[in-house]
Motif scaffolding. Structure first.
Motif, PDB file in Angstrom:
ATOM      1  N   ILE A   1       1.727  -6.514 -20.135  1.00  0.00           N
ATOM      2  CA  ILE A   1       2.733  -7.493 -18.668  1.00  0.00           C
ATOM      3  C   ILE A   1       2.167  -7.079 -17.405  1.00  0.00           C
ATOM      4  O   ILE A   1       1.155  -6.018 -17.923  1.00  0.00           O
ATOM      5  N   GLY A   2       1.772  -7.734 -16.269  1.00  0.00           N
ATOM      6  CA  GLY A   2       1.169  -7.442 -15.231  1.00  0.00           C
ATOM      7  C   GLY A   2      -0.407  -8.042 -14.597  1.00  0.00           C
ATOM      8  O   GLY A   2      -0.788  -6.960 -14.287  1.00  0.00           O
ATOM      9  N   LEU A   3      -0.670  -8.644 -16.494  1.00  0.00           N
ATOM     10  CA  LEU A   3      -1.772  -9.578 -15.718  1.00  0.00           C
ATOM     11  C   LEU A   3      -1.464 -10.041 -14.845  1.00  0.00           C
ATOM     12  O   LEU A   3      -0.367 -10.686 -14.733  1.00  0.00           O
ATOM     13  N   PRO A   4      -2.036 -10.574 -14.424  1.00  0.00           N
ATOM     14  CA  PRO A   4      -2.788 -11.422 -13.312  1.00  0.00           C
ATOM     15  C   PRO A   4      -2.356 -13.315 -13.444  1.00  0.00           C
ATOM     16  O   PRO A   4      -3.060 -13.295 -14.825  1.00  0.00           O
ATOM     17  N   ALA A   5      -1.689 -13.855 -13.192  1.00  0.00           N
ATOM     18  CA  ALA A   5      -1.674 -15.566 -13.268  1.00  0.00           C
ATOM     19  C   ALA A   5      -2.338 -15.650 -13.677  1.00  0.00           C
ATOM     20  O   ALA A   5      -3.981 -15.470 -12.842  1.00  0.00           O
ATOM     21  N   LEU A   6      -2.815 -16.791 -14.051  1.00  0.00           N
ATOM     22  CA  LEU A   6      -4.102 -17.588 -14.411  1.00  0.00           C
ATOM     23  C   LEU A   6      -4.181 -18.842 -12.853  1.00  0.00           C
ATOM     24  O   LEU A   6      -3.127 -18.819 -12.345  1.00  0.00           O
ATOM     25  N   ASP A   7      -5.426 -18.613 -13.085  1.00  0.00           N
ATOM     26  CA  ASP A   7      -5.378 -19.745 -11.923  1.00  0.00           C
ATOM     27  C   ASP A   7      -5.303 -20.579 -11.909  1.00  0.00           C
ATOM     28  O   ASP A   7      -5.171 -21.553 -12.844  1.00  0.00           O
ATOM     29  N   LEU A   8      -4.766 -21.232 -10.866  1.00  0.00           N
ATOM     30  CA  LEU A   8      -4.034 -22.579 -10.886  1.00  0.00           C
ATOM     31  C   LEU A   8      -4.662 -24.052 -11.439  1.00  0.00           C
ATOM     32  O   LEU A   8      -3.991 -24.178 -12.491  1.00  0.00           O
ATOM     33  N   SER A   9      -5.824 -23.702 -10.975  1.00  0.00           N
ATOM     34  CA  SER A   9      -7.092 -24.981 -11.737  1.00  0.00           C
ATOM     35  C   SER A   9      -7.156 -25.019 -13.875  1.00  0.00           C
ATOM     36  O   SER A   9      -7.567 -25.859 -13.284  1.00  0.00           O
ATOM     37  N   VAL A  10      -6.898 -23.759 -13.328  1.00  0.00           N
ATOM     38  CA  VAL A  10      -6.842 -23.592 -15.119  1.00  0.00           C
ATOM     39  C   VAL A  10      -5.613 -23.850 -15.579  1.00  0.00           C
ATOM     40  O   VAL A  10      -5.520 -24.299 -16.634  1.00  0.00           O
ATOM     41  N   ALA A  11      -4.927 -23.377 -15.360  1.00  0.00           N
ATOM     42  CA  ALA A  11      -3.190 -23.613 -15.680  1.00  0.00           C
ATOM     43  C   ALA A  11      -2.792 -24.803 -15.800  1.00  0.00           C
ATOM     44  O   ALA A  11      -2.106 -25.453 -16.649  1.00  0.00           O
ATOM     45  N   PHE A  12      -3.317 -25.491 -14.933  1.00  0.00           N
ATOM     46  CA  PHE A  12      -2.522 -26.916 -14.490  1.00  0.00           C
ATOM     47  C   PHE A  12      -3.705 -27.683 -13.834  1.00  0.00           C
ATOM     48  O   PHE A  12      -3.894 -27.900 -12.817  1.00  0.00           O
ATOM     49  N   PRO A  13      -4.543 -27.957 -15.050  1.00  0.00           N
ATOM     50  CA  PRO A  13      -6.141 -28.860 -13.946  1.00  0.00           C
ATOM     51  C   PRO A  13      -5.849 -30.010 -13.546  1.00  0.00           C
ATOM     52  O   PRO A  13      -6.539 -30.970 -12.730  1.00  0.00           O
ATOM     53  N   GLN A  14      -4.076 -30.568 -14.193  1.00  0.00           N
ATOM     54  CA  GLN A  14      -4.047 -32.413 -13.697  1.00  0.00           C
ATOM     55  C   GLN A  14      -4.106 -32.252 -12.792  1.00  0.00           C
ATOM     56  O   GLN A  14      -3.956 -33.625 -12.505  1.00  0.00           O
ATOM     57  N   ALA A  15      -3.577 -32.075 -11.368  1.00  0.00           N
ATOM     58  CA  ALA A  15      -3.104 -31.651 -10.173  1.00  0.00           C
ATOM     59  C   ALA A  15      -3.306 -30.540  -8.606  1.00  0.00           C
ATOM     60  O   ALA A  15      -4.042 -29.717  -9.714  1.00  0.00           O
ATOM     61  N   THR A  16      -3.793 -31.501  -8.436  1.00  0.00           N
ATOM     62  CA  THR A  16      -4.616 -30.409  -7.055  1.00  0.00           C
ATOM     63  C   THR A  16      -3.279 -29.610  -6.239  1.00  0.00           C
ATOM     64  O   THR A  16      -1.807 -30.767  -5.434  1.00  0.00           O
ATOM     65  N   PRO A  17      -3.205 -28.487  -5.532  1.00  0.00           N
ATOM     66  CA  PRO A  17      -2.589 -27.509  -5.329  1.00  0.00           C
ATOM     67  C   PRO A  17      -2.383 -28.270  -3.230  1.00  0.00           C
ATOM     68  O   PRO A  17      -3.289 -27.979  -3.746  1.00  0.00           O
ATOM     69  N   ALA A  18      -0.949 -28.069  -3.284  1.00  0.00           N
ATOM     70  CA  ALA A  18      -1.451 -28.258  -1.365  1.00  0.00           C
ATOM     71  C   ALA A  18      -1.880 -27.061  -1.034  1.00  0.00           C
ATOM     72  O   ALA A  18      -2.339 -27.116   0.400  1.00  0.00           O
ATOM     73  N   SER A  19      -2.636 -26.195  -1.441  1.00  0.00           N
ATOM     74  CA  SER A  19      -3.864 -25.142  -0.329  1.00  0.00           C
ATOM     75  C   SER A  19      -4.435 -26.353  -0.534  1.00  0.00           C
ATOM     76  O   SER A  19      -5.874 -26.211   1.130  1.00  0.00           O
ATOM     77  N   VAL A  20      -5.515 -27.607  -1.061  1.00  0.00           N
ATOM     78  CA  VAL A  20      -5.691 -28.478  -0.413  1.00  0.00           C
ATOM     79  C   VAL A  20      -5.259 -29.387  -0.117  1.00  0.00           C
ATOM     80  O   VAL A  20      -4.398 -30.428  -1.179  1.00  0.00           O
TER      81      VAL A  20
END
Length: 487
Positions: free
Chosen positions: A69-88
């Motif tokens: 518990i308390g581990l940092p979340a996976l980077d979104l590009s690793v957790a979900f590489p199929q789509a680009t988040p709104a930060s870009v």
């Protein structure tokens, strides 16, 4: 040895379990225990030993779990590489009917400038601050470079934009982040505009230049805990005294108020019973502002409760142009147009996000854009945006020509927010599970749209304002109840 017929090995291994309670030693039963009670005591102690052992095992399991518990979340590009988040942020794709051609070259340049700054400076951090419900103060200098604070005001360091240009800038800011557009709108289209329309020349010279550069920040206090839609009935009072006024009352839902340097406050004159306007400075004795917590929309905007306890306002900060509530309506008519452009911008951003997402995300061996039902939803969103843009653009032209009525502004705000709700809901469907993640904009926009649907007049109130104008009959207050029923 055995104790009352029970081998010692049955009690925690060689009597260890009962030994810990001081009843059994290596030499036998403790002399403090009567032999006739041994069997009962040993049974009880066995149960205690089993419970302790179970607890120790559970602790071991819990320690193993807690280590995960308390581990940092996976980077979104690793957790979900199929789509680009709104930060870009996705490229703009919503101007299907080329409404940009209706803008002047200056308005087109402003649109490109605002879009570029918002995508570069705000998009990468907006989700983080939205989740924390904190304002990104480090972005204020970047927002100042937009050159939109003060909107259509000419002089005093203000940009002197066309009305259409100011509206387009509002949409472009909201396209990336609705909270930032509300921050600018409250500061510029409400507070600064009130000082420009209702203030003295001295007040304009004193306050507008620093507000235009965002060196100082303003808020606008009309709404009260007991009076939202019925704002003209406000109870905050202003009593004339030597050299100024004493303000007593309370305001609620006031954006920017927790850190505003300048607070434009409306209060009822105790002598005339009319609504007057005042400029209250940050830190004035008797002024208290606290943040409203737990909002689900426009979380970056710092809305506050304002308590004014015998706050003294000098005569020089009395807004002489606000003599009745009708003077307040002059400001609201303008700001309502700008608010109508916020859901246009929000819808544009959601469409742009969905447009990119459907081409990136694949299911059943094909991009989501290849499925008929997704194309139908996307086109419905796009059609809504074209209609909203046309209504918003025409409203600006009516204002610029001096023909716009309060009813027209109200109907536009009501109808555009209604269509934006539908548009954003479709976007939520198109993104599936990612439609509930703020990282992909749509969930955030879905929540941000709700307060906009409500403020500057709810859908129903704005509809009734337009209804009053087209019928000549006001329907805001219910007919008085009869004392005696016919039944």
């Amino acid at each position: 040895m055995t104790i009352s017929g029970y081998p010692r090995k049955e009690f925690g291994g060689g009597g260890g379990g009962v030994r810990r309670f001081g009843l059994v030693s290596d030499s036998g039963l403790s002399s403090s225990v009567a032999p006739q009670h041994c069997c009962v005591l040993l049974r009880v102690l066995l149960l205690l030993e089993m419970a302790i052992s179970s607890t120790e095992k559970q602790d071991d399991i819990s320690n193993d779990v807690n280590s995960q518990i308390g581990l940092p979340a996976l980077d979104l590009s690793v957790a979900f590489p199929q789509a680009t988040p709104a930060s870009v942020f996705p490229p703009s794709a919503s101007d299907y009917y080329h409404y940009n051609d209706l803008l002047t070259p200056e308005e087109q340049d402003l649109r490109r400038k605002v879009r570029a700054i918002m995508e570069k400076e705000v998009a990468p951090v907006m989700t983080e601050y939205w989740e924390k419900a904190k304002f990104p103060f480090q972005l204020i200098p970047k927002l100042a470079t937009l050159g939109v604070a003060g909107g259509t005001i000419k002089g005093y360091g203000c940009p002197g934009l066309s009305f259409t240009g100011s509206a387009i800038a509002t949409a472009e800011i909201a396209r990336v982040d609705a909270s930032c557009s509300t921050f600018i709108l409250v500061h510029s289209s409400l507070a600064m505009l009130t000082i420009d329309l209702c203030g003295s020349e001295a007040q304009k010279q004193k306050y507008l230049p620093s507000l235009a550069s965002l060196q100082t920040i303003a808020c606008w206090g009309l709404t009260e805990p007991d009076f939202g839609s019925d704002a003209s009935s406000l109870r905050t009072t202003a009593k004339k005294v030597d050299g100024g006024w004493i303000i007593d009352g309370q305001k609620r839902w006031i954006g920017n108020s927790t850190f505003a340097d300048v607070l434009v406050i409306f209060a009822r004159n105790t002598t005339t019973n009319q609504i007057n306007g005042f400029i209250v400075k940050k830190g004035a004795p008797g002024l208290k502002v606290t943040k409203i917590e737990n909002k689900i929309g426009l979380r970056i905007v710092q809305n506050g409760d304002i308590v004014l306890n015998k706050v003294f306002v000098p005569d020089e900060d009395y807004l002489s142009g606000v003599k009745t509530f009708q003077d307040t309506n002059k400001v609201l008519a303008v700001s309502r147009v700008m608010v109508a452009w916020q859901p246009i911008g929000i819808s544009m951003g959601v469409y742009d996000m969905c447009h990119r997402y459907l081409k990136e995300r694949k299911q059943f061996g094909a991009p989501l854009a290849a499925f008929q039902i997704n194309q139908v939803k996307l086109v419905l969103m796009l059609g809504n945006i074209q209609a909203m843009l046309l209504v918003g653009w025409r409203l600006c032209k009516l204002y610029e020509s001096g023909k716009m009525t309060i009813g027209q502004a109200s109907m536009a705000k009501a109808w555009i927010t209604l269509k934006a709700r539908e548009t954003v809901s479709l976007g939520r469907e198109l993104l599936g599970g990612n439609g509930i993640l703020s990282d992909f904009l749509v969930a955030k926009a879905f929540c941000d749209l709700e307060p906009i649907y409500t403020y500057e007049g709810t859908y129903d109130i704005n509809s009734m304002i337009a209804g009053r104008e087209v019928t000549g009959v006001a329907s805001f207050k219910p007919a008085a109840l009869r004392q005696h029923s016919r039944m």
